[in-house]
Design a protein around this motif. Structure first.
Motif, short mmCIF file in Angstrom:
data_model
loop_
_atom_site.label_atom_id
_atom_site.label_comp_id
_atom_site.label_asym_id
_atom_site.label_seq_id
_atom_site.Cartn_x
_atom_site.Cartn_y
_atom_site.Cartn_z
N SER A 103 0.84 -1.19 0.00
CA SER A 103 0.00 0.00 0.00
C SER A 103 0.87 1.25 0.00
CB SER A 103 -0.94 0.00 1.20
OG SER A 103 -0.22 -0.12 2.41
N LEU A 104 0.23 2.40 -0.10
CA LEU A 104 0.94 3.66 -0.21
C LEU A 104 0.73 4.51 1.05
CD1 LEU A 104 0.03 4.59 -3.89
CD2 LEU A 104 2.00 3.29 -3.07
N GLY A 105 1.73 5.31 1.39
CA GLY A 105 1.63 6.20 2.54
C GLY A 105 2.48 7.43 2.35
N LEU A 106 2.54 8.27 3.36
CA LEU A 106 3.26 9.54 3.28
C LEU A 106 4.07 9.78 4.54
CD1 LEU A 106 3.68 12.27 1.72
CD2 LEU A 106 1.78 13.15 3.11
N ILE A 107 5.32 10.17 4.37
CA ILE A 107 6.15 10.66 5.47
C ILE A 107 6.23 12.17 5.32
CG2 ILE A 107 8.42 10.64 6.56
CD1 ILE A 107 8.88 7.87 5.43
N PHE A 108 5.63 12.91 6.23
CA PHE A 108 5.68 14.37 6.16
C PHE A 108 7.12 14.85 6.36
CE2 PHE A 108 1.14 13.92 7.11
CZ PHE A 108 0.60 14.88 6.24
N HIS A 109 7.42 16.01 5.75
CA HIS A 109 8.76 16.56 5.90
C HIS A 109 9.13 16.74 7.38
CE1 HIS A 109 9.77 17.22 1.74
NE2 HIS A 109 8.64 17.88 1.52
N SER A 110 8.15 17.08 8.20
CA SER A 110 8.42 17.28 9.63
C SER A 110 8.80 15.98 10.34
CB SER A 110 7.19 17.88 10.32
OG SER A 110 6.05 17.05 10.14
N ASP A 111 8.45 14.85 9.76
CA ASP A 111 8.80 13.55 10.35
C ASP A 111 10.03 12.94 9.69
OD1 ASP A 111 6.72 13.30 12.27
OD2 ASP A 111 5.30 12.91 10.66
N ALA A 112 10.54 13.59 8.64
CA ALA A 112 11.71 13.07 7.93
C ALA A 112 12.96 13.74 8.48
CB ALA A 112 11.57 13.32 6.43
#
Length: 297
Positions: free
Chosen positions: A186-195
């Motif tokens: 599946s697909l997801g997102l890592i926000f810049h604030s969490d990277a």
């Protein structure tokens, strides 16, 4: 049954001047008892070219092969192992391009075609690596690739729960953050604030399910943000102090890279952990060092 685009264990049912006819092993009898009769159904056989075989194969012998399809949609068998099989999502290198698509190196003699309709933006830059999903196209009867992953992978998943540790593969960078493939499903997102560490397309990394939104979309973090994660980091800091005689020069002023290298967490998470330990009177803070209080040694 022959699985197109996958590794199959098939049985030799005939030999021709140009190669061997391979067929599925009957499921209703032991593999060594009955030799499949290719005359029963020619559509259930696939040819392994003679030049691929180092030593002669015997009728009835089992062989492990990859079953592919050529430009006309005809099936063939090969002893070569591809870098990717149908249904998988991997990082591949773009090696050539035409007006109808781009070709990627997938470890076989014939390169994998990603048609224009299945390409994300700029996936024709030769020599670049892209995240590619492979599928069998019934219309053309060919194995094809796609960099438009949302055609095949959902942005939600019933099997995921907040707090789950998952494997992630970065496939795109956006204004919000980094899009990732989660567990190849599946697909997801890592926000810049969490990277908090550098990420790039094609990079594999471990993550934690941070939030499953009301619409089912999944947000991923690179570290645990729940109480269990905070407690584990605090204990790791205490253990590290004990191991180094009760003192550490890794303070809240240290570089983020140094903190990540040592504890695999962001600087923000580290500072919060130090603050919690200080409030609990387990450590003493100074500009150049952290010291373990005597009662904790």
């Amino acid at each position: 049954m022959i699985n197109i685009g996958k590794i199959n264990t098939l049985r030799v049912v005939a030999q021709y001047p140009f190669g061997y006819a391979l067929a599925p092993i009957p499921q209703d009898s032991p593999a060594q008892d009955n030799i499949y009769d290719a005359d029963q159904d020619e559509q259930l056989t696939v040819t392994l070219a003679l030049e691929e075989v180092n030593s002669e194969l015997k009728e009835g012998q089992e062989v492990e092969v990859f079953v592919g399809s050529d430009q006309r949609g005809d099936l063939y068998a090969t002893l070569q192992t591809p870098k990717i099989q149908v249904g998988e999502t991997k990082v591949l290198k773009a090696v050539s391009a035409t007006n109808f698509g781009a070709f990627f190196d997938w470890g076989l003699d014939n390169d994998l075609l990603v048609p224009n309709d299945y390409q994300a933006q700029l996936s024709k830059r030769l020599g670049m690596y892209y995240v590619v999903h492979t599928f069998y196209d019934d219309k053309t009867q060919r194995i094809l690739g796609a960099t438009k992953l949302h055609y095949f992978l959902k942005e939600s998943s019933a099997y995921l729960n907040e707090g789950d540790t998952v494997s992630c593969l970065v496939y795109a960078k956006t204004d919000l953050g980094f899009k990732v493939v989660i567990n190849e499903k599946s697909l997801g997102l890592i926000f810049h604030s969490d990277a908090f560490k550098p990420l790039k397309v094609g990079q594999a990394t471990e993550g934690v399910i941070k939030t499953i939104r009301d619409d089912g979309k999944v947000d991923v973090a690179l570290q645990r943000v729940d109480k269990g994660g905070r407690d584990a980091l605090q204990q790791a800091i205490l253990d590290d102090l004990v191991a180094h005689g009760g003192i550490s020069t890794l303070t809240d002023k240290s570089a983020p890279e140094a903190i990540y290298s040592h504890f695999n967490v962001s600087k923000a998470a580290y500072k919060k952990a130090l603050g919690a330990l200080y409030k609990q009177k387990k450590i003493t803070l100074s500009p150049d060092a952290i010291r373990l209080n005597k009662t904790e040694k």
